[in-house]
Design a protein around this motif. Structure first.
Motif, PDB file in Angstrom:
ATOM      1  N   THR A  97       0.818  -1.218   0.000  1.00 33.17           N
ATOM      2  CA  THR A  97       0.000   0.000   0.000  1.00 33.17           C
ATOM      3  C   THR A  97       0.853   1.271   0.000  1.00 33.17           C
ATOM      4  N   GLN A  98       2.096   1.166   0.458  1.00 29.00           N
ATOM      5  CA  GLN A  98       3.002   2.322   0.439  1.00 29.00           C
ATOM      6  C   GLN A  98       3.858   2.354  -0.824  1.00 29.00           C
ATOM      7  N   ARG A  99       3.662   1.371  -1.698  1.00 27.31           N
ATOM      8  CA  ARG A  99       4.330   1.313  -3.003  1.00 27.31           C
ATOM      9  C   ARG A  99       5.848   1.230  -2.877  1.00 27.31           C
ATOM     10  N   GLY A 108      -5.469  -9.260  -1.348  1.00 26.95           N
ATOM     11  CA  GLY A 108      -6.848  -8.819  -1.510  1.00 26.95           C
ATOM     12  C   GLY A 108      -7.209  -7.730  -0.521  1.00 26.95           C
ATOM     13  N   ILE A 109      -6.758  -7.873   0.707  1.00 25.62           N
ATOM     14  CA  ILE A 109      -7.005  -6.854   1.726  1.00 25.62           C
ATOM     15  C   ILE A 109      -6.229  -5.579   1.394  1.00 25.62           C
ATOM     16  N   ALA A 110      -4.985  -5.739   0.951  1.00 22.50           N
ATOM     17  CA  ALA A 110      -4.172  -4.573   0.598  1.00 22.50           C
ATOM     18  C   ALA A 110      -4.822  -3.789  -0.545  1.00 22.50           C
ATOM     19  N   VAL A 111      -5.370  -4.493  -1.526  1.00 12.16           N
ATOM     20  CA  VAL A 111      -6.045  -3.821  -2.632  1.00 12.16           C
ATOM     21  C   VAL A 111      -7.307  -3.124  -2.133  1.00 12.16           C
ATOM     22  N   TYR A 112      -8.050  -3.793  -1.268  1.00 13.53           N
ATOM     23  CA  TYR A 112      -9.244  -3.181  -0.682  1.00 13.53           C
ATOM     24  C   TYR A 112      -8.887  -1.867   0.011  1.00 13.53           C
ATOM     25  N   MET A 113      -7.806  -1.866   0.776  1.00 15.35           N
ATOM     26  CA  MET A 113      -7.426  -0.684   1.533  1.00 15.35           C
ATOM     27  C   MET A 113      -6.658   0.342   0.703  1.00 15.35           C
ATOM     28  N   GLY A 114      -5.965  -0.105  -0.345  1.00 14.49           N
ATOM     29  CA  GLY A 114      -5.101   0.801  -1.101  1.00 14.49           C
ATOM     30  C   GLY A 114      -5.565   1.129  -2.508  1.00 14.49           C
ATOM     31  N   GLY A 115      -6.645   0.506  -2.966  1.00 15.76           N
ATOM     32  CA  GLY A 115      -7.202   0.816  -4.269  1.00 15.76           C
ATOM     33  C   GLY A 115      -6.337   0.402  -5.444  1.00 15.76           C
ATOM     34  N   GLY A 116      -6.519   1.107  -6.549  1.00 17.18           N
ATOM     35  CA  GLY A 116      -5.830   0.782  -7.797  1.00 17.18           C
ATOM     36  C   GLY A 116      -4.317   0.744  -7.696  1.00 17.18           C
ATOM     37  N   PRO A 117      -3.672   1.737  -7.046  1.00 18.62           N
ATOM     38  CA  PRO A 117      -2.219   1.664  -6.928  1.00 18.62           C
ATOM     39  C   PRO A 117      -1.758   0.391  -6.191  1.00 18.62           C
ATOM     40  N   ALA A 118      -2.485  -0.005  -5.165  1.00 18.01           N
ATOM     41  CA  ALA A 118      -2.122  -1.231  -4.453  1.00 18.01           C
ATOM     42  C   ALA A 118      -2.291  -2.448  -5.355  1.00 18.01           C
ATOM     43  N   LEU A 119      -3.277  -2.413  -6.243  1.00 22.62           N
ATOM     44  CA  LEU A 119      -3.462  -3.512  -7.189  1.00 22.62           C
ATOM     45  C   LEU A 119      -2.243  -3.661  -8.094  1.00 22.62           C
ATOM     46  N   MET A 120      -1.663  -2.536  -8.522  1.00 23.94           N
ATOM     47  CA  MET A 120      -0.467  -2.597  -9.365  1.00 23.94           C
ATOM     48  C   MET A 120       0.701  -3.219  -8.594  1.00 23.94           C
ATOM     49  N   TYR A 121       0.828  -2.877  -7.324  1.00 26.14           N
ATOM     50  CA  TYR A 121       1.906  -3.440  -6.513  1.00 26.14           C
ATOM     51  C   TYR A 121       1.588  -4.870  -6.068  1.00 26.14           C
TER      52      TYR A 121
END
Length: 119
Positions: free
Chosen positions: A59-61, A88-101
């Motif tokens: 989430t912090q990229r 999955g939780i990280a994407v939920y909390m971090g959105g699209g940028p977290a999905l990329m990471y």
């Protein structure tokens, strides 16, 4: 997807920090003690603590965090399914940028697994 491999990234980070460890030995020793104390087995297992640390890295990229904590999770016996649920939780909390990471993390997992199997 990442254009680098995390095995070399973590090695390069360690090499780049070598002079800093010498010039700022007190700071680096304190950081190492903080890491050791924070990640020790306790009410939360070391594996779950690594999952938390990796989620924060995603989430912090932080690509370096992804490399170091993915490798640590593999040493602790984490499964890919555990990794995917955490992502999955990280994407939920971090959105699209977290999905990329998350994609970067899955790539790192696969490459580090392959490297371990070849060793």
């Amino acid at each position: 997807m990442s254009s680098f491999d995390h095995q070399h990234l973590t090695r390069d980070i360690n090499n780049a920090l070598r002079p800093f460890r010498q010039s700022q030995s007190g700071t680096m020793q304190a950081f190492a003690q903080l890491a050791q104390a924070s990640m020790a087995e306790g009410a939360i297992s070391a594996k779950h603590k690594e999952l938390i640390a990796l989620a924060i890295g995603v989430t912090q990229r932080c690509s370096g965090c992804i490399g170091f904590h993915t490798k640590a999770l593999q040493k602790l016996g984490a499964t890919r399914l555990e990794l995917e649920e955490m992502l999955g939780i990280a994407v939920y909390m971090g959105g699209g940028p977290a999905l990329m990471y998350a994609a970067e993390t899955l790539d790192a997992w696969d490459k580090l697994t392959a490297a371990t199997l070849q060793a």
